[in-house]
Design an enzyme around this catalytic site. Structure first.
Site, PDB file in Angstrom:
ATOM      1  N   LYS A 206       0.830  -1.210   0.000  1.00  0.00           N
ATOM      2  CA  LYS A 206       0.000   0.000   0.000  1.00  0.00           C
ATOM      3  C   LYS A 206       0.862   1.256   0.000  1.00  0.00           C
ATOM      4  CE  LYS A 206      -3.795   0.135   2.509  1.00  0.00           C
ATOM      5  NZ  LYS A 206      -4.718   0.278   3.668  1.00  0.00           N
ATOM      6  N   GLU A 212      10.302  -5.675   3.672  1.00  0.00           N
ATOM      7  CA  GLU A 212      10.527  -6.961   3.017  1.00  0.00           C
ATOM      8  C   GLU A 212      10.128  -6.910   1.541  1.00  0.00           C
ATOM      9  OE1 GLU A 212       9.073  -8.004   7.286  1.00  0.00           O
ATOM     10  OE2 GLU A 212       8.681  -6.483   5.753  1.00  0.00           O
ATOM     11  N   GLY A 267      -4.925  -5.165   5.814  1.00  0.00           N
ATOM     12  CA  GLY A 267      -4.095  -6.065   5.018  1.00  0.00           C
ATOM     13  C   GLY A 267      -4.599  -7.490   4.962  1.00  0.00           C
ATOM     14  N   ARG A 268      -4.968  -8.036   6.110  1.00  0.00           N
ATOM     15  CA  ARG A 268      -5.384  -9.443   6.131  1.00  0.00           C
ATOM     16  C   ARG A 268      -6.814  -9.636   5.616  1.00  0.00           C
ATOM     17  NH1 ARG A 268      -4.578  -7.186  10.849  1.00  0.00           N
ATOM     18  NH2 ARG A 268      -6.199  -7.010  12.426  1.00  0.00           N
ATOM     19  N   GLU A 353      -3.634 -12.362  14.059  1.00  0.00           N
ATOM     20  CA  GLU A 353      -3.307 -10.943  13.976  1.00  0.00           C
ATOM     21  C   GLU A 353      -4.503 -10.088  14.377  1.00  0.00           C
ATOM     22  OE1 GLU A 353      -0.236  -9.445  11.058  1.00  0.00           O
ATOM     23  OE2 GLU A 353      -2.037  -8.517  10.207  1.00  0.00           O
ATOM     24  N   HIS A 384      -1.374 -38.547  10.029  1.00  0.00           N
ATOM     25  CA  HIS A 384      -0.129 -39.279  10.268  1.00  0.00           C
ATOM     26  C   HIS A 384       0.933 -38.364  10.872  1.00  0.00           C
ATOM     27  CE1 HIS A 384      -1.497 -42.890   8.106  1.00  0.00           C
ATOM     28  NE2 HIS A 384      -2.219 -42.016   7.417  1.00  0.00           N
ATOM     29  N   LYS A 504       9.682  -4.694  13.841  1.00  0.00           N
ATOM     30  CA  LYS A 504      10.105  -3.982  12.632  1.00  0.00           C
ATOM     31  C   LYS A 504      10.994  -2.794  12.978  1.00  0.00           C
ATOM     32  CE  LYS A 504       6.177  -4.936   9.554  1.00  0.00           C
ATOM     33  NZ  LYS A 504       5.098  -4.308   8.766  1.00  0.00           N
TER      34      LYS A 504
END
Length: 540
Positions: A206, A212, A267-268, A353, A384, A504
């Site tokens: 954004k 990152e 964001g999510r 979050e 398993h 951050k």
């Protein structure tokens, strides 16, 4: 005591818990042969069986009373109306507007935002059609065959989950990959076998400043120019999902190929905004719009269905029951479809979050558990790996099983065996196997205790006919609204994420210390200082 735990509905649930804590599902089913049919609900193409939960009609009545007392319905309506319920950032929360139909009206600050949403969707669709048809040409005149989405968090987890989930519907002559980790290995491996002349990067940030994402984007730019040798190539091989036109232009991207979204999209919760551009290119605009229609149908179900038949409400309340009264700390999400391999990972961000908070809306420290740990992987692989702990361990782990009545890849007898495991696992978790039953099988008494299954392990089963774009949209929205319900009950803000900030900030301070040519003055704790010194001494 907190305001929540002082509520009459909460205290009634506490009293009720003491009458229910030792009640076994075997007894509940024995007392009501129709329990399996009665304790179910449907909406937006999804069928929810919640009969294998440690609840009675009285439990549900009390849970619904709690939802009413805290005002879940009123706060839901405030969200849909565009009120600024994200109080710490003073923002509306309107991911639901991203999938509203073209003729809908959703007001934010006196303005209907739906036309803007559809203007972006139309631009995305036109661009996707150009890529898919081969009309969009790279710098050397070749069509694009490779799409690489660069993002992190919500700008990565949603698109990659949905791409994998809808791969059956994808255009297979397009290679679609996702880069998120700042670890250079991620970008190196995702581009290793690609032809730069046929590769398009979608940079999703954004602000166009995410550390990152922009580190990866700059390295991708170097990779591209290392082959094509002309800065002008960037404009044909990079597009942006961003709102920062200045930084996008500075990078070399034409702002005509910048797709925006809004501050009322967290964001999510953004995968159905322009963040989903890579997905739209992969599956096409028609399938993408079907995905949005599935989201919207679940939105309408959540908004209008009676609380006792409302899927997000029921899932949310059942989660509160185990989280806050039984002390369960985790929830396992177990999709029985290989296409949903990333679904649990996606829900980790969506849930943890959102509801990993310790302060109420009134700035009081909570004295109860908030969001659970979300985890899981597709069946039957998980059986398993970790099902042993769920069946016979000492922890109570509520589970959501997700299955489909029809497979997208018919291959007898695979799907029948897959679904047999869904039904068998929920049956085994509910009813277990007593010592008497084990001994009746002729097992050595010395070994028999090891073969006992206690049962009484709660599960939800969510069934749909087939994994379609529409159904995937409904499934995602189901969990979005479940998270909302729980956040309202816990009196927390589900729409900020300050917990990701401190690390951050500190990383921004440490990175120059790692990169410094000289010997930097370190002012951290003794552990961090020692680790930095060891890294600097040994990294060569």
């Amino acid at each position: 005591m907190s305001k929540l735990t002082e509520l009459s509905a909460w205290q009634a649930l506490e009293d009720h818990y003491y009458t229910m804590q030792d009640t076994h599902l075997r007894d509940l089913f024995a007392a009501d042969p129709t329990r399996g049919e009665k304790m179910s609900a449907e909406g937006a193409g999804l069928y929810l069986d919640y009969s294998k939960h440690r609840v009675t009609d009285e439990t549900l009545k009390l849970l619904l009373a709690l939802a009413e007392e805290v005002g879940v319905a009123q706060k839901r309506d405030a969200m849909f109306a565009g009120e600024k319920i994200n109080i710490t950032e003073k923002r509306a929360v309107l991911h639901t507007a991203l999938r509203a139909p073209r003729d809908a009206v959703v007001m934010v600050d006196g303005k209907n935002v739906v036309p803007e949403v559809h203007e972006v969707l139309d631009r995305m669709a036109a661009f996707a059609d150009e890529i898919r048809s081969g009309k969009w040409l790279g710098h050397t005149g070749q069509p694009i065959k490779n799409i690489v989405n660069i993002g992190i968090g919500g700008s990565d987890l949603g698109p990659v989950m949905a791409y994998e989930g809808l791969k059956h519907y994808a255009q297979r002559d397009l290679t679609v990959r996702f880069v998120s980790n700042v670890d250079g290995t991620d970008l190196a491996e995702k581009t290793r076998d690609l032809d730069p002349a046929q590769t398009l990067f979608i940079v999703s940030s954004k602000t166009f400043t995410t550390q990152e994402t922009m580190t990866n984007a700059r390295s991708a730019r170097q990779w591209l120019l290392g082959s094509l040798k002309d800065d002008a190539a960037v404009a044909r091989h990079f597009v942006a999902v961003s709102t920062n036109a200045a930084e996008v232009t500075k990078f070399g991207i034409n702002t005509a190929n910048m797709f925006g979204f809004w501050d009322w999209v967290g964001g999510r919760y953004s995968m159905d905004s322009a963040i989903g551009l890579s997905l739209m290119i992969a599956v096409g605009p028609d399938h993408y719009r079907a995905l949005l229609a599935g989201f919207h149908e679940m939105d309408e179900h959540f908004r209008t269905a009676p609380a006792s038949r409302n899927l997000p409400m029921l899932l949310g309340l059942l989660g509160v029951w185990y989280n806050n009264f039984f002390g369960a700390e985790t929830v396992a999400i177990l999709p029985y479809d290989q296409y949903l391999a990333y679904f649990s990972a996606y829900l980790q961000q969506l849930d943890m979050e959102s509801n990993g908070k310790h302060v109420t809306l009134d700035n009081e420290t909570v004295d109860y558990q908030t969001g659970p740990v979300i985890w899981g992987q597709p069946g039957t692989n998980g059986q398993h790996a970790f099902y042993q702990l769920i069946h016979q361990g000492t922890k109570l782990i509520p589970c959501d099983f997700i299955g489909f009545c029809q497979t997208l890849n018919p291959m007898a007898p695979h799907h029948d065996l897959l679904m047999a495991n869904v039904f068998a696992q929920t049956e085994a978790l509910a009813f277990g196997k007593t010592l008497e039953q084990v001994l009746a099988d002729g097992v050595d008494p010395q070994i028999a205790p090891h073969r006992v299954f206690g049962g009484n392990r709660p599960t939800s089963t969510i069934l749909a006919d087939k994994l379609t774009p529409h159904i995937l949209g409904a499934l995602i929205a189901l969990y979005e609204h479940k998270v909302f319900v729980q956040g309202v009950i816990w009196d927390i803000n589900s729409f900020d994420q300050w917990g990701v900030e401190l690390g951050k900030v500190l990383a921004g301070k440490i990175a120059p210390e790692l990169q410094s040519e000289g010997e930097p003055e370190l002012k951290h704790d003794s552990s961090t200082n020692t680790l930095i010194k060891r890294y600097r001494a040994r990294r060569a």
